[in-house]
Design a protein around this motif. Structure first.
Motif, mmCIF file in Angstrom:
data_model
loop_
_atom_site.group_PDB
_atom_site.id
_atom_site.type_symbol
_atom_site.label_atom_id
_atom_site.label_comp_id
_atom_site.label_asym_id
_atom_site.label_seq_id
_atom_site.Cartn_x
_atom_site.Cartn_y
_atom_site.Cartn_z
ATOM 1 N N VAL A 253 0.834 -1.210 0.000
ATOM 2 C CA VAL A 253 0.000 0.000 0.000
ATOM 3 C C VAL A 253 0.870 1.262 0.000
ATOM 4 C CG1 VAL A 253 -1.633 1.344 1.378
ATOM 5 C CG2 VAL A 253 -2.026 -1.088 1.007
ATOM 6 N N LYS A 254 2.034 1.178 0.645
ATOM 7 C CA LYS A 254 2.954 2.318 0.617
ATOM 8 C C LYS A 254 3.433 2.591 -0.806
ATOM 9 C CE LYS A 254 4.750 2.074 5.353
ATOM 10 N NZ LYS A 254 5.949 1.828 6.193
ATOM 11 N N LEU A 255 3.664 1.501 -1.564
ATOM 12 C CA LEU A 255 4.077 1.652 -2.959
ATOM 13 C C LEU A 255 2.916 2.103 -3.842
ATOM 14 C CD1 LEU A 255 6.401 -1.409 -3.720
ATOM 15 C CD2 LEU A 255 7.051 0.991 -3.632
ATOM 16 N N ASN A 256 1.740 1.548 -3.570
ATOM 17 C CA ASN A 256 0.568 1.858 -4.377
ATOM 18 C C ASN A 256 -0.662 1.986 -3.478
ATOM 19 O OD1 ASN A 256 -1.432 2.129 -6.297
ATOM 20 N ND2 ASN A 256 -1.381 0.000 -6.955
ATOM 21 N N PRO A 257 -0.942 3.201 -3.017
ATOM 22 C CA PRO A 257 -2.090 3.417 -2.120
ATOM 23 C C PRO A 257 -3.432 3.043 -2.745
ATOM 24 C CG PRO A 257 -0.600 5.317 -2.116
ATOM 25 C CD PRO A 257 -0.166 4.437 -3.238
ATOM 26 N N GLU A 258 -3.460 2.868 -4.078
ATOM 27 C CA GLU A 258 -4.717 2.548 -4.759
ATOM 28 C C GLU A 258 -4.921 1.049 -4.958
ATOM 29 O OE1 GLU A 258 -6.867 4.948 -5.464
ATOM 30 O OE2 GLU A 258 -5.463 6.418 -4.648
ATOM 31 N N ASP A 259 -4.017 0.226 -4.428
ATOM 32 C CA ASP A 259 -4.125 -1.220 -4.631
ATOM 33 C C ASP A 259 -5.318 -1.766 -3.845
ATOM 34 O OD1 ASP A 259 -3.783 -4.075 -4.478
ATOM 35 O OD2 ASP A 259 -1.734 -3.781 -5.188
ATOM 36 N N ALA A 260 -6.395 -2.061 -4.561
ATOM 37 C CA ALA A 260 -7.638 -2.505 -3.925
ATOM 38 C C ALA A 260 -7.467 -3.880 -3.271
ATOM 39 C CB ALA A 260 -8.758 -2.552 -4.959
ATOM 40 N N GLU A 261 -6.697 -4.766 -3.917
ATOM 41 C CA GLU A 261 -6.508 -6.109 -3.361
ATOM 42 C C GLU A 261 -5.728 -6.044 -2.051
ATOM 43 O OE1 GLU A 261 -4.983 -10.562 -4.699
ATOM 44 O OE2 GLU A 261 -4.329 -8.799 -5.823
ATOM 45 N N ALA A 262 -4.700 -5.192 -2.010
ATOM 46 C CA ALA A 262 -3.917 -5.053 -0.777
ATOM 47 C C ALA A 262 -4.788 -4.526 0.356
ATOM 48 C CB ALA A 262 -2.725 -4.128 -1.015
ATOM 49 N N GLU A 263 -5.640 -3.564 0.038
ATOM 50 C CA GLU A 263 -6.553 -3.026 1.056
ATOM 51 C C GLU A 263 -7.512 -4.110 1.540
ATOM 52 O OE1 GLU A 263 -6.783 -0.359 2.730
ATOM 53 O OE2 GLU A 263 -5.295 0.913 1.734
ATOM 54 N N GLU A 264 -7.977 -4.938 0.619
ATOM 55 C CA GLU A 264 -8.897 -6.016 0.994
ATOM 56 C C GLU A 264 -8.196 -7.032 1.896
ATOM 57 O OE1 GLU A 264 -11.833 -9.339 -1.111
ATOM 58 O OE2 GLU A 264 -10.586 -8.025 -2.346
ATOM 59 N N VAL A 265 -6.954 -7.383 1.536
ATOM 60 C CA VAL A 265 -6.192 -8.323 2.360
ATOM 61 C C VAL A 265 -5.956 -7.744 3.753
ATOM 62 C CG1 VAL A 265 -3.918 -9.398 2.649
ATOM 63 C CG2 VAL A 265 -5.096 -9.540 0.451
ATOM 64 N N LEU A 266 -5.614 -6.459 3.805
ATOM 65 C CA LEU A 266 -5.415 -5.804 5.104
ATOM 66 C C LEU A 266 -6.682 -5.893 5.950
ATOM 67 C CD1 LEU A 266 -3.403 -2.546 4.289
ATOM 68 C CD2 LEU A 266 -2.680 -4.385 5.802
ATOM 69 N N ASN A 267 -7.798 -5.506 5.357
ATOM 70 C CA ASN A 267 -9.065 -5.490 6.102
ATOM 71 C C ASN A 267 -9.479 -6.896 6.536
ATOM 72 O OD1 ASN A 267 -9.258 -2.710 5.807
ATOM 73 N ND2 ASN A 267 -10.413 -2.844 3.900
ATOM 74 N N ASP A 268 -9.394 -7.857 5.591
ATOM 75 C CA ASP A 268 -9.809 -9.227 5.910
ATOM 76 C C ASP A 268 -8.898 -9.860 6.959
ATOM 77 O OD1 ASP A 268 -11.837 -8.953 4.136
ATOM 78 O OD2 ASP A 268 -11.021 -10.270 2.588
ATOM 79 N N SER A 269 -7.579 -9.637 6.816
ATOM 80 C CA SER A 269 -6.631 -10.224 7.774
ATOM 81 C C SER A 269 -6.864 -9.660 9.164
ATOM 82 C CB SER A 269 -5.192 -9.945 7.325
ATOM 83 O OG SER A 269 -4.920 -10.574 6.091
ATOM 84 N N ARG A 270 -7.036 -8.348 9.252
ATOM 85 C CA ARG A 270 -7.291 -7.725 10.555
ATOM 86 C C ARG A 270 -8.616 -8.213 11.139
ATOM 87 N NH1 ARG A 270 -5.399 -1.855 8.213
ATOM 88 N NH2 ARG A 270 -3.168 -2.075 8.639
ATOM 89 N N TYR A 271 -9.597 -8.379 10.258
ATOM 90 C CA TYR A 271 -10.907 -8.844 10.720
ATOM 91 C C TYR A 271 -10.807 -10.260 11.283
ATOM 92 C CZ TYR A 271 -15.939 -9.776 10.702
ATOM 93 O OH TYR A 271 -17.214 -10.071 11.074
ATOM 94 N N VAL A 272 -10.101 -11.150 10.564
ATOM 95 C CA VAL A 272 -9.953 -12.535 11.015
ATOM 96 C C VAL A 272 -9.202 -12.589 12.347
ATOM 97 C CG1 VAL A 272 -8.870 -14.758 10.515
ATOM 98 C CG2 VAL A 272 -10.097 -13.537 8.716
#
Length: 420
Positions: A253-272
């Motif tokens: 995300v630091k390299l590409n703040p618009e990476d939707a998949e990275a944001e999804e992985v972040l959210n899902d991982s934190r949620y789990v």
């Protein structure tokens, strides 16, 4: 003619000083007094030519002005003013030729210098004055656009280049810069969309063509780095290494703040992880129903999380058996099992031992079917689904060595494929 001697001296002086209109008046006056003075005609012609030459020069017809001046210089080669105007005319014509040559090569600094020198020769040259102003603006915009390009601000650079193009639409350099900017901007869009492989290939090709722009090499490295991170992130998430997935996704995300998949992985991982942590507190309190409901709800948000499915299944068995007043799965019996793994092992053993033979037989058949299906998927190189099936088989029989061995091989193969 002695009576015209004074007029002649005055006319010659005016001619020598380059006051051609006044000299012409003097010569015409002498001719009017005595039309028989045919020797005046060449001087009258000289004055007329020089007056016309100066008018043409002021009107920027430099070539025609030079031709007339050269004709006069052949007649009166020692006239200093004419010689000065001859030098001036030749320089003006030469500067125009230099402008055309430098324009073709795209040397804007030399074009501006030549135009400035031409304007110094003829301050009344409005066209050159406009060109000087345009080139100054053009050069400023081009410098600013290239500065932004070197910083990787391709969209901003392109906007300024288009303004420069309006000033000089036929300039080959600005056309090339616009082309490079548009290609770089397209590749940047691919990067933002997460297509790092295509972005890396495109930036590498562009850098090979224009190696003077180091920003293109930087973007090649950036795209390759993002590609590696995206692969690692997907593998970590698929293997349910959620903390590792969060670490890698954060870097991406630091390299590409618009990476939707990275944001999804972040959210899902934190949620789990949050669900696992909260579920752990329920298990510690032996509130198995609350834990089961929590896991069931969390699975809806992250269906791929096998950890949640496993916990939901185990807690569901406990809840069902406790509702049936099964003493073997009472809170008193289960309180000795602190970790989920210990709890799971006990519950699975209990379920296997307590079920009727028919149920046990059906369970074994299902376990074998899942293992065989997992092996088939493994040999078809469908490692992700193979892992899923083998995991299900191991939930039924954690001691199934073949299922466990091929699950580990599938995980290794999945990582290798991602690296390739």
């Amino acid at each position: 003619n002695i009576c015209l001697a004074d007029d002649w001296t005055q006319a010659q002086a005016l001619l020598d000083e380059g006051q051609f209109s006044e000299a012409l008046n003097s010569f015409n006056t002498m001719w009017a007094k005595d039309p028989s003075q045919t020797g005046l005609n060449p001087y009258i012609d000289i004055c007329k030519k020089m007056i016309k030459a100066q008018d043409l020069f002021e009107k920027t017809n430099y070539t025609e002005a030079l031709e007339l001046t050269e004709q006069v210089a052949q007649v009166i080669p020692n006239n200093e003013k004419v010689r000065t105007l001859l030098i001036q005319g030749r320089k003006a014509v030469g500067l125009l030729e230099t402008v055309n040559e430098n324009y073709k090569t795209g040397d804007h600094e030399k074009v501006l210098q030549s135009y400035t020198e031409l304007l110094d020769l003829n301050p009344k040259d409005d066209r050159t004055a406009r060109a000087v102003n345009a080139y100054r603006q053009f050069s400023m915009q081009l410098d600013k656009a290239r500065s932004l390009f070197r910083q990787g601000a391709f969209a901003e650079s392109l906007t300024i280049l288009r303004k420069a193009w309006v000033l000089l639409p036929t300039d080959p350099v600005v056309q090339q810069d616009i082309s490079i900017n548009m290609k770089a901007l397209t590749l940047q869009d691919l990067f933002i969309e997460g297509d790092y492989d295509a972005a890396a290939v495109g930036f590498r090709e562009l850098f090979n063509r224009y190696p003077q722009f180091d920003i293109l090499r930087i973007n090649v490295d950036k795209a390759l780095q993002a590609k590696r991170l995206a692969i690692d992130m997907r593998v970590d998430f698929a293997e349910e290494k959620y903390n590792d997935a969060i670490t890698v996704a954060t870097l991406l995300v630091k390299l590409n703040p618009e990476d939707a998949e990275a944001e999804e992985v972040l959210n899902d991982s934190r949620y789990v992880l949050a669900a696992l942590d909260k579920g752990k507190s329920f298990l510690t309190k032996q509130d198995y129903k609350a834990a089961r409901d929590l896991y069931a709800e969390a699975i809806k948000a992250v269906p791929s999380a096998q950890m949640l499915k496993e916990r939901k299944d185990i807690t569901n068995v406990i809840v069902i058996e406790q509702d049936a007043s099964n003493e073997n799965l009472s809170n008193n019996k289960l309180k000795r099992y602190i970790t989920f793994e210990e709890l799971k092992k006990y519950v699975l053993v209990y379920v296997r031992l307590q079920r009727p033979e028919k149920d046990s037989s059906e369970l074994i058949k299902r376990q074998v079917a899942l293992r065989n299906e997992g092996l088939k998927l493994f040999f078809k190189a469908d490692y992700r689904n193979a892992i899923s099936k083998l995991e299900e088989a191991l939930k039924i029989d954690a001691q199934d060595k073949q299922a466990r061995d091929y699950r580990e091989r599938a995980k290794t193969a999945q990582v290798l494929r991602a690296q390739i």
